[in-house]
Design a protein around this motif. Structure first.
Motif, PDB file in Angstrom:
ATOM      1  N   VAL B 200      -7.092  16.276   3.224  1.00 33.68           N
ATOM      2  CA  VAL B 200      -6.389  17.492   3.613  1.00 33.68           C
ATOM      3  C   VAL B 200      -4.962  17.180   4.039  1.00 33.68           C
ATOM      4  O   VAL B 200      -4.033  17.912   3.713  1.00 33.68           O
ATOM      5  CB  VAL B 200      -7.180  18.213   4.719  1.00 33.68           C
ATOM      6  N   GLU B 201      -4.770  16.096   4.743  1.00 32.10           N
ATOM      7  CA  GLU B 201      -3.433  15.706   5.191  1.00 32.10           C
ATOM      8  C   GLU B 201      -3.356  14.190   5.263  1.00 32.10           C
ATOM      9  O   GLU B 201      -4.310  13.537   5.727  1.00 32.10           O
ATOM     10  CB  GLU B 201      -3.122  16.239   6.595  1.00 32.10           C
ATOM     11  N   ILE B 202      -2.217  13.662   4.850  1.00 32.79           N
ATOM     12  CA  ILE B 202      -1.902  12.251   5.066  1.00 32.79           C
ATOM     13  C   ILE B 202      -0.498  12.202   5.644  1.00 32.79           C
ATOM     14  O   ILE B 202       0.420  12.836   5.108  1.00 32.79           O
ATOM     15  CB  ILE B 202      -1.917  11.456   3.745  1.00 32.79           C
ATOM     16  N   GLN B 203      -0.327  11.513   6.746  1.00 33.78           N
ATOM     17  CA  GLN B 203       1.014  11.323   7.311  1.00 33.78           C
ATOM     18  C   GLN B 203       1.174   9.863   7.654  1.00 33.78           C
ATOM     19  O   GLN B 203       0.592   9.388   8.634  1.00 33.78           O
ATOM     20  CB  GLN B 203       1.186  12.152   8.586  1.00 33.78           C
ATOM     21  N   GLY B 204       1.945   9.164   6.842  1.00 30.27           N
ATOM     22  CA  GLY B 204       2.166   7.746   7.108  1.00 30.27           C
ATOM     23  C   GLY B 204       3.619   7.490   7.446  1.00 30.27           C
ATOM     24  O   GLY B 204       4.509   8.029   6.798  1.00 30.27           O
ATOM     25  N   THR B 205       3.857   6.700   8.459  1.00 24.39           N
ATOM     26  CA  THR B 205       5.217   6.433   8.923  1.00 24.39           C
ATOM     27  C   THR B 205       5.383   4.948   9.216  1.00 24.39           C
ATOM     28  O   THR B 205       4.582   4.366   9.946  1.00 24.39           O
ATOM     29  CB  THR B 205       5.488   7.214  10.228  1.00 24.39           C
ATOM     30  N   ALA B 206       6.433   4.372   8.633  1.00 22.09           N
ATOM     31  CA  ALA B 206       6.771   2.991   8.984  1.00 22.09           C
ATOM     32  C   ALA B 206       7.533   3.006  10.294  1.00 22.09           C
ATOM     33  O   ALA B 206       8.572   3.643  10.386  1.00 22.09           O
ATOM     34  CB  ALA B 206       7.630   2.376   7.885  1.00 22.09           C
ATOM     35  N   GLY B 208       8.502   0.131  11.893  1.00 23.25           N
ATOM     36  CA  GLY B 208       9.487  -0.934  11.781  1.00 23.25           C
ATOM     37  C   GLY B 208       9.824  -1.145  10.313  1.00 23.25           C
ATOM     38  O   GLY B 208      10.513  -0.336   9.705  1.00 23.25           O
ATOM     39  N   PRO B 210       9.293  -1.198   6.253  1.00 25.27           N
ATOM     40  CA  PRO B 210       8.536  -0.373   5.309  1.00 25.27           C
ATOM     41  C   PRO B 210       7.190  -1.038   5.018  1.00 25.27           C
ATOM     42  O   PRO B 210       7.027  -2.250   5.164  1.00 25.27           O
ATOM     43  CB  PRO B 210       9.417  -0.360   4.060  1.00 25.27           C
ATOM     44  N   PHE B 211       6.225  -0.248   4.601  1.00 25.51           N
ATOM     45  CA  PHE B 211       4.915  -0.804   4.294  1.00 25.51           C
ATOM     46  C   PHE B 211       4.672  -0.752   2.789  1.00 25.51           C
ATOM     47  O   PHE B 211       5.378  -0.062   2.047  1.00 25.51           O
ATOM     48  CB  PHE B 211       3.804  -0.104   5.071  1.00 25.51           C
ATOM     49  N   SER B 212       3.681  -1.513   2.388  1.00 25.82           N
ATOM     50  CA  SER B 212       3.429  -1.637   0.951  1.00 25.82           C
ATOM     51  C   SER B 212       2.251  -0.761   0.541  1.00 25.82           C
ATOM     52  O   SER B 212       1.487  -0.275   1.379  1.00 25.82           O
ATOM     53  CB  SER B 212       3.082  -3.084   0.629  1.00 25.82           C
ATOM     54  N   ARG B 213       2.123  -0.598  -0.737  1.00 29.05           N
ATOM     55  CA  ARG B 213       1.013   0.161  -1.288  1.00 29.05           C
ATOM     56  C   ARG B 213      -0.321  -0.459  -0.871  1.00 29.05           C
ATOM     57  O   ARG B 213      -1.268   0.257  -0.534  1.00 29.05           O
ATOM     58  CB  ARG B 213       1.139   0.185  -2.819  1.00 29.05           C
ATOM     59  N   PHE B 216      -1.127   0.435   2.681  1.00 30.05           N
ATOM     60  CA  PHE B 216      -1.537   1.829   2.762  1.00 30.05           C
ATOM     61  C   PHE B 216      -2.983   1.985   2.286  1.00 30.05           C
ATOM     62  O   PHE B 216      -3.773   2.714   2.907  1.00 30.05           O
ATOM     63  CB  PHE B 216      -0.604   2.700   1.930  1.00 30.05           C
ATOM     64  N   ASP B 217      -3.320   1.302   1.203  1.00 26.95           N
ATOM     65  CA  ASP B 217      -4.696   1.393   0.691  1.00 26.95           C
ATOM     66  C   ASP B 217      -5.712   0.898   1.724  1.00 26.95           C
ATOM     67  O   ASP B 217      -6.791   1.478   1.876  1.00 26.95           O
ATOM     68  CB  ASP B 217      -4.844   0.595  -0.609  1.00 26.95           C
ATOM     69  N   PHE B 220      -6.199   3.471   4.276  1.00 32.15           N
ATOM     70  CA  PHE B 220      -6.987   4.547   3.684  1.00 32.15           C
ATOM     71  C   PHE B 220      -8.483   4.237   3.766  1.00 32.15           C
ATOM     72  O   PHE B 220      -9.296   5.106   4.095  1.00 32.15           O
ATOM     73  CB  PHE B 220      -6.555   4.718   2.222  1.00 32.15           C
TER      74      PHE B 220
ATOM     75  N   ILE C 199       7.473   1.568   1.403  1.00 32.64           N
ATOM     76  CA  ILE C 199       7.179   2.960   1.772  1.00 32.64           C
ATOM     77  C   ILE C 199       7.632   3.199   3.207  1.00 32.64           C
ATOM     78  O   ILE C 199       7.327   2.412   4.107  1.00 32.64           O
ATOM     79  CB  ILE C 199       5.666   3.245   1.675  1.00 32.64           C
ATOM     80  N   VAL C 200       8.333   4.281   3.424  1.00 25.95           N
ATOM     81  CA  VAL C 200       8.822   4.607   4.756  1.00 25.95           C
ATOM     82  C   VAL C 200       8.072   5.801   5.327  1.00 25.95           C
ATOM     83  O   VAL C 200       7.741   5.826   6.510  1.00 25.95           O
ATOM     84  CB  VAL C 200      10.343   4.841   4.712  1.00 25.95           C
ATOM     85  N   GLU C 201       7.802   6.799   4.491  1.00 20.75           N
ATOM     86  CA  GLU C 201       7.060   7.978   4.947  1.00 20.75           C
ATOM     87  C   GLU C 201       6.239   8.526   3.791  1.00 20.75           C
ATOM     88  O   GLU C 201       6.707   8.566   2.645  1.00 20.75           O
ATOM     89  CB  GLU C 201       8.013   9.115   5.377  1.00 20.75           C
ATOM     90  N   ILE C 202       5.057   8.963   4.097  1.00 20.83           N
ATOM     91  CA  ILE C 202       4.240   9.722   3.166  1.00 20.83           C
ATOM     92  C   ILE C 202       3.722  10.945   3.906  1.00 20.83           C
ATOM     93  O   ILE C 202       3.196  10.825   5.014  1.00 20.83           O
ATOM     94  CB  ILE C 202       3.021   8.899   2.689  1.00 20.83           C
ATOM     95  N   GLY C 204       1.368  14.100   2.821  1.00 20.00           N
ATOM     96  CA  GLY C 204       0.643  14.850   1.803  1.00 20.00           C
ATOM     97  C   GLY C 204      -0.147  15.970   2.440  1.00 20.00           C
ATOM     98  O   GLY C 204      -0.773  15.776   3.478  1.00 20.00           O
ATOM     99  N   ALA C 206      -2.762  19.349   1.536  1.00 19.88           N
ATOM    100  CA  ALA C 206      -3.499  20.209   0.612  1.00 19.88           C
ATOM    101  C   ALA C 206      -3.160  21.647   0.929  1.00 19.88           C
ATOM    102  O   ALA C 206      -3.378  22.090   2.055  1.00 19.88           O
ATOM    103  CB  ALA C 206      -4.996  19.977   0.773  1.00 19.88           C
ATOM    104  N   ARG C 213      -8.585  11.071  -3.857  1.00 19.98           N
ATOM    105  CA  ARG C 213      -7.851   9.822  -3.876  1.00 19.98           C
ATOM    106  C   ARG C 213      -7.156   9.606  -5.208  1.00 19.98           C
ATOM    107  O   ARG C 213      -6.017   9.139  -5.265  1.00 19.98           O
ATOM    108  CB  ARG C 213      -8.838   8.674  -3.603  1.00 19.98           C
TER     109      ARG C 213
END
Lengths: 240, 240, 240, 240, 240, 240
Positions: B200-206, B208, B210-213, B216-217, B220, C199-202, C204, C206, C213
């Motif tokens: 429904v919602e994803i909010q990711g914030t670096a 410091g 940046p983060f990698s894929r 993030f996985d 998740f 990645i700095v921000e995501i 998402g 719905a 996914r």
């Protein structure tokens, strides 16, 4: 007509003090007067308001709020409406004055203690519960300071303070009004008194017809007795 | 470096739901994620916002607040500062969207349910606790309506909703950050998912770098597992 | 169903950067993502917010606004309504965090750069255009300082930053949503990434049904490719 | 002492009108008086303020704003400070009155046209540029209605309206002050006049010493001549 | 058509100045222009606004308010509505500029004088009465300082200042409009002039049709004559 | 120690009521308690607050304000600071309750009367002067309605209402505190009573040490006597 609660005229609700409910605050107390529940925290800050700087004296202030659904109908959140209403301001000024009446501000030194009183559930008498429970939070904050040898609790805290709301219900003076009684009361009076029986605040209001000196005296007697019991309960709570 | 809490990377805090804590609200739940305690109430009103009138559809909205001393240092009361800050507005919009994601607004009819989430004590993850506990309050409000034959809970409530905050702490992905971990995390991501595993919602914030894929996985995966456990706990709580 | 714009799923709008459009600002850029036009200015001040004083570090912050008739229907002017709404606050916090992710605040020194992003015309994706164009204004401000030997641009600015909004439109993942697509999208996700692909921000969300996914991964791929193109266009614009 | 701009006393800046710059607005014009750039939009709404309902008459109002970095030093954003300042309110009242002076509100019918004047870049004379460009946006909005046979432009729009700021600079009366001149002027007067030469507004202010009748008369002559030229340029711009 | 008041075109209302009406203020004057009554006080403070500190110069500012029932219909109290309206801000800026036009701010030294003008009863011309009476309060405040040898009144106060509102009523230019005339006037112009006849402010507004240069000149002549009479009355009032 | 004013303990200040001071208000009274001067107006409106519509009952409300220089030091104007303070809200709620205590709201019909109490000059006891003078304005407003046969004054107005502030000064109970006494008083109590001697409001506050029942009784006696005298003066003022 009997009281809706079935209580005797001079019978207060079941009162309890739950101390140390906050992990963060220097002092805290969840006070319950029946179904009226108020969370009181005491927060210590090593600064005073700008107009008191370099006075050598400290300050005790209070803030009051109600959770939006503490009441029967949901109230609008004051943070959302953009200001505190007149009733809120009036109550938090009253709580602050009541606390300062038993604190030696010089002995406190240049520090501020803020008593936050947040009504979790309301059933009449929130301001008097807030004062009575706020005193316990204040006491525990001073105790916290005392244990750390930051200040002398016994020099700062001069006395207990407790409060109750009495009223004329169906023609009879009764103590500790709950919401059903408060809504129907002809007259409502809040009393704030010390452990020694000194009077700190009296606020009496005729809701309908004016009241007489005799009625006021009867309310006064109820308040004196109830407050003496509340002070005893405070003493038990703090283990004094 | 181990987590400050001593928990395993995939271990969430002790979570509990205390239902029916409010005498007045149609639904209520005191949710605890460890030392984070949020009081959630659901209030039903037989009216909708002006822009929805005569649409035949209902509305679910949320408000969020923190008691001034829910935190380590006392925060200024938003009612006193005269406005809700950006963080508050952002969180209550998130809670509202999350609730609406599992409600059939047409089946609700022209009514509004307001989920109030008030943080009594904060130790990280207040918004995810609010969503997870808010769902229980919402459920109980719909149950209240169902029992009074006002509406069909099963038609209105399409699924569970729960949320968790995960992060990269000391280089390792961990679930359900508490305050100490959140303050030190390099990356912080909130996930809101349904009982069926829909996002429904994803909010990711670096915070410091940046983060990698890949990072993030990993977050998740933690979120998916933790949210599944939270949904199970919700089911136990409501006796489903 | 084809996209309303007739674009391919992975095709972004025509993007342009018009630098130096402000006579006064240290850096400025009018960025266009199709019919979305955002004026970005970077303003240098030789002071930092009170809570940062004497820290030796600088600060980068952002403000966002929409002209009242940048949209299809005239919106109320926020200066007139007396406060910035939740959406505005949310967006300007996002822009500020994005900029700070690629700035070395210690190398900047005790100065503040404010990125103002004012939407002249809106057609979807204003926040992602603001971030992408805001980076150019920030770069030019640092260049201005570099030329005056006030600071080293290469030490301060660690990387590019760019952003795009992707979504599920009519069941298909597409990149760079315009307003018509955004209004009809089932899911909307904003991605902010660096020139290196970090990645700095995501964010998402719905809008209707929860997303899976797999759908999220598809949006991610679109974002990665589009942002790489945006970074190339930034490089061309600054003559790097 | 010559003018900083090198212009002759009766020489206005290069003035241009760029029509149709907004995709959304019914009428729009980017007006430039030298380096002063104001974006004017006219927005039509099929409703009037509450106090005018059922009057059969329409309303024309205006709002004015400056982008934070339209000026040499960044100004605080009024949306962020929570209110429009006295200068802003004064200017937008002036623009509104000026527009209404040439509109037949009965012929307009129960509709409202809002002229938004947003200063993109400021170099003195923003309010007079806003009036002069606002008229073009108003004209184009009425033209838009005319083409849709909603109303008769020729019945509604009674005349042109244009404005200029004149002043005493270094003892000499000059027209169309730019910022450098305005800052140093002893006296500053804004004139708003119609295409027929009728006076709609005069605002004269002594910045330092009081001014004399003779000085005021000289400013008046400059204004009359400049406004006549501005009206000619408006006519060219709209192809009249 | 004669004036509603029965006055001749060049005849002002009965004007009086009642000095020393405030027990507390350093200078005060209740000024009456017929039924328009304005209480003006001058308050001295030994500090200046932040932006003037250490400039060696003082400041004179003004505030304006209307009692809620100073008018025919009760107006909303600005303190209750939460902000001062545009008209209030415009008027108090005008009063402040008018006072500063006759004060030597360097001779005043780093002090601030605030002229409060509160309309007790309104019948047109409140801003011009406020300026004319405000000057008397300012004079008396400077006299108070002079007597205490804090400053030299004669060095600080350079001239008189007075103001009047003139207009075109039923086609004829008349002086000192009352409310009935003001409401019906086609054109309304406020003039602020010094004792020497210098012009400080002119504000002319066409309420209906634009006005001509000839009409403006006629208003100007009325203003010049009336202001000369007002200055004579000020001199009598202060015993000069 | 004698009272600073030289008055006897039971001696109130010289009190006067100046009726009909407002050209516009339906009722008005300038009340003076010594150097405390309050302008009271009563404004009639043919509408009630939204929550009372169609109740068949009317409403009486009050607003209170202080002119900025009514006090020894200039106070900030509440309209300028953007809100009414807690003291202001508290006082105007008190005045409103006091007026409603002697009004038959059903007999009034669906109308609202607003009592505005504006302090022109303050020397202690402004709220009690406001209540006492506000009653005269209210009476005159009802008289105005009576004369126009809109309503029956005798049915609506049930009694007089008057108020006084008493206190313990230098250990002795005294009546009608002025500012010098109020500042030094250990205890301050406001009493609001009817012509029949019924009590409407009591507000007692310990400023320093708590007070005793005996002290309170002594204040009560003073209040009873002074209010009886105030009611006699009201009767003389209205010619009853």
């Amino acid at each position: 007509m009997p009281r809706p609660s079935g209580r005797m005229p001079d019978q207060m609700r079941t009162v309890s003090f739950d101390r140390g409910v906050s992990k963060h605050a220097e002092g805290s107390c969840l006070v319950k007067f029946g179904d009226t529940h108020v969370l009181c925290t005491a927060s210590l800050e090593e600064r005073v308001p700008p107009w008191m700087r370099n006075s050598g004296r400290g300050w005790v202030t209070a803030e009051y709020g109600m959770l939006p659904r503490s009441t029967g109908d949901r109230m609008r959140r004051e943070a959302s409406s953009g200001k505190q209403g007149g009733r809120t301001l009036e109550i938090q000024r009253l709580i602050g004055r009541s606390m300062r009446a038993v604190v030696d501000l010089e002995a406190l030194g240049e520090r501020q203690i803020t008593i936050d009183c947040d009504v979790i559930q309301a059933d009449g008498g929130t301001r008097t519960a807030a004062i009575t429970g706020g005193w316990v939070a204040l006491h525990d904050c001073l105790d916290w300071m005392h244990q750390r040898q930051m200040a002398s609790k016994t020099r700062i805290l001069k006395d207990h303070i407790a409060a109750v709301s009495c009223g004329i219900f169906d023609g009879n003076p009764v103590t500790d009004l709950d919401y059903a009684e408060d809504s129907a009361a002809e007259t409502d009076a809040n009393f704030v008194m010390t452990g020694q029986g000194g009077i700190v605040e009296i606020q009496g209001t005729a809701e309908g017809a004016p009241f007489s000196r005799e009625q006021f005296d009867a309310l006064f007697e109820h308040a004196r007795n109830t407050i003496a019991q509340l002070v005893d309960l405070q003493k038990q709570a703090i283990g004094a």
